[in-house]
Design a protein around this motif. Structure first.
Motif, PDB file in Angstrom:
ATOM      1  N   ALA A   1      28.308  33.245  34.301  1.00  0.00           N
ATOM      2  CA  ALA A   1      29.482  32.566  33.732  1.00  0.00           C
ATOM      3  C   ALA A   1      30.737  33.426  33.844  1.00  0.00           C
ATOM      4  CB  ALA A   1      29.210  32.205  32.277  1.00  0.00           C
ATOM      5  N   ASP A   2      30.564  34.771  33.859  1.00  0.00           N
ATOM      6  CA  ASP A   2      31.755  35.627  33.954  1.00  0.00           C
ATOM      7  C   ASP A   2      32.046  36.070  35.396  1.00  0.00           C
ATOM      8  OD1 ASP A   2      29.648  37.315  34.327  1.00  0.00           O
ATOM      9  OD2 ASP A   2      30.297  38.831  32.859  1.00  0.00           O
ATOM     10  N   ASP A   3      31.346  35.501  36.356  1.00  0.00           N
ATOM     11  CA  ASP A   3      31.659  35.802  37.758  1.00  0.00           C
ATOM     12  C   ASP A   3      33.062  35.267  38.068  1.00  0.00           C
ATOM     13  OD1 ASP A   3      30.015  36.418  40.532  1.00  0.00           O
ATOM     14  OD2 ASP A   3      31.637  34.964  40.810  1.00  0.00           O
ATOM     15  N   PRO A   4      33.888  36.049  38.774  1.00  0.00           N
ATOM     16  CA  PRO A   4      35.258  35.581  39.056  1.00  0.00           C
ATOM     17  C   PRO A   4      35.312  34.193  39.687  1.00  0.00           C
ATOM     18  CG  PRO A   4      35.013  37.865  39.736  1.00  0.00           C
ATOM     19  CD  PRO A   4      33.650  37.398  39.285  1.00  0.00           C
ATOM     20  N   SER A   5      34.282  33.845  40.447  1.00  0.00           N
ATOM     21  CA  SER A   5      34.290  32.528  41.103  1.00  0.00           C
ATOM     22  C   SER A   5      34.162  31.396  40.095  1.00  0.00           C
ATOM     23  CB  SER A   5      33.161  32.435  42.124  1.00  0.00           C
ATOM     24  OG  SER A   5      31.912  32.393  41.473  1.00  0.00           O
ATOM     25  N   MET A   6      33.704  31.743  38.863  1.00  0.00           N
ATOM     26  CA  MET A   6      33.554  30.728  37.811  1.00  0.00           C
ATOM     27  C   MET A   6      34.697  30.786  36.800  1.00  0.00           C
ATOM     28  SD  MET A   6      30.695  29.262  38.612  1.00  0.00           S
ATOM     29  CE  MET A   6      29.776  28.517  37.253  1.00  0.00           C
TER      30      MET A   6
ATOM     31  N   GLY B   1      39.144  32.458  42.397  1.00  0.00           N
ATOM     32  CA  GLY B   1      37.764  32.865  42.658  1.00  0.00           C
ATOM     33  C   GLY B   1      37.647  34.333  43.034  1.00  0.00           C
ATOM     34  N   ALA B   2      36.840  34.620  44.029  1.00  0.00           N
ATOM     35  CA  ALA B   2      36.492  36.000  44.380  1.00  0.00           C
ATOM     36  C   ALA B   2      37.693  36.822  44.839  1.00  0.00           C
ATOM     37  CB  ALA B   2      35.427  35.986  45.470  1.00  0.00           C
ATOM     38  N   PHE B   3      38.779  36.169  45.255  1.00  0.00           N
ATOM     39  CA  PHE B   3      39.934  36.945  45.723  1.00  0.00           C
ATOM     40  C   PHE B   3      40.451  37.881  44.626  1.00  0.00           C
ATOM     41  CE2 PHE B   3      41.811  35.013  49.775  1.00  0.00           C
ATOM     42  CZ  PHE B   3      40.652  34.319  50.122  1.00  0.00           C
TER      43      PHE B   3
END
Ligand code: NAI
Ligand code: 15L
Length: 268
Positions: A249-254, A259-261
């Motif tokens: 849930a804390d992944d930058p993409s979420m 997102g991942a950038f």
């Protein structure tokens, strides 16, 4: 909307993912489509096409490239996060070279392929419009932010009009959960480009490029004059996307619109 063909349109980034799509879809919008990239282009020029190899970082080459065109679709440059040094020539010098050549050759309309990464540090639970303060998420996003400022300056100073399209994720289909919100179908991109080419008096308009997805982060109220009405939705891809393993849930993409950038780099 009347869509009388332009005499000559220039497409930069023509060898790229979107460039290949637009090469096909822009037929009919111009008597001659001038296609340019630093990379080799296949197939070679067909009827009503010109192919010009050009490095956007080369001011003299861009000046020659722009001669004789009526409008420019500026899609060339580095399209993902890299070091500042890698982005400087193609994106930052490149966008200056395009505008300066446009001024000198009397080109009056530019469509600038900007990006959601200009505002990528907003969270996915926020909704923003084109007046939201920019929050670039990367050197790449910064270069697009600079490009939008270049467009604004060249309109105020020289009357060259631009539509800056903050493209979400324009691919054949959304590749992950984030793209269920940011996806822009090729048909909707094409509609947006048509509107951007033919709508009168756009000044410098910033428009978000997303399809009519169920989740909407971006409000296009300040680009209503374009009449952009996306028709596609990412919903039909949801089952396949949600069959992928879910990121934390804390992944930058979420968490972040970009997102991942937001987590790329540093590069030293
Ligand atoms: P891409 O990376 O496939 O295409 C970019 C093209 O620019 C490439 O063919 C590359 O050779 C060319 N290029 C790079 N450096 C150059 C230089 N110095 N001189 C001349 N050409 C150079 O990217 P894509 O996906 O086709 O995107 C097109 C444009 O739209 C890019 O400006 C990108 O930043 C923007 N965009 C794309 C999104 C997408 O979802 N596809 C989302 C947001 C923005
Ligand atoms: C972009 O600006 C990139 O050019 C593209 O490759 C994707 O990463 C897209 O944004 C995205 O945010 O999905």
């Amino acid at each position: 909307m009347t869509t009388t063909p332009f005499n000559r349109l220039l497409l930069t980034g023509a060898a790229g993912g979107l460039g290949k799509v637009l090469r096909e879809r822009l037929k009919g919008y111009a008597e001659v489509l001038r296609l340019s990239d630093i990379a080799p282009m296949a197939p070679a020029a067909g009827p009503h096409e010109e192919v010009v190899t050009c490095d956007l970082a080369d001011k003299a080459a861009v000046h020659a490239l722009v001669e004789g065109v009526d409008a420019i679709l500026h899609f060339g440059g580095v399209s993902t996060e890299h070091s500042f040094e890698d982005i400087l020539g193609p994106n930052i010098c490149g966008v200056f070279h395009i505008y300066e050549a446009a001024r000198q050759h009397g080109v009056k309309r530019i469509i600038f392929a900007s990006s959601n990464h200009v505002i990528g540090f907003y969270r996915q639970d926020e909704q923003i419009d084109a007046h939201a303060l920019r929050r670039p998420d990367s050197y790449y996003g910064l270069s697009k932010s600079y490009g939008e400022d270049m467009a604004s300056f060249y309109f105020d100073r020289y009357g060259i009009e631009t539509v800056s399209i903050r493209i979400g994720s324009s691919f054949p289909e959304p590749q992950n959960r984030r793209m269920l919100a940011s996806w822009l179908s090729y048909d909707d991109l094409t509609q947006l480009i048509e509107r951007s080419l033919y709508t009168a008096d756009v000044g410098h308009t910033v428009v978000y490029g997303a399809s009519a997805n169920l989740t909407q982060w971006w409000d296009n109220r300040y680009a209503a004059h374009l009449g952009f009405a996306p028709k596609d939705s990412s919903e039909r891809f949801r089952p396949a996307v949600e069959a992928q393993p879910a990121p934390a849930a804390d992944d930058p993409s979420m968490v972040y619109q970009g997102g991942a950038f937001v987590a790329a780099g540093p590069f030293n």
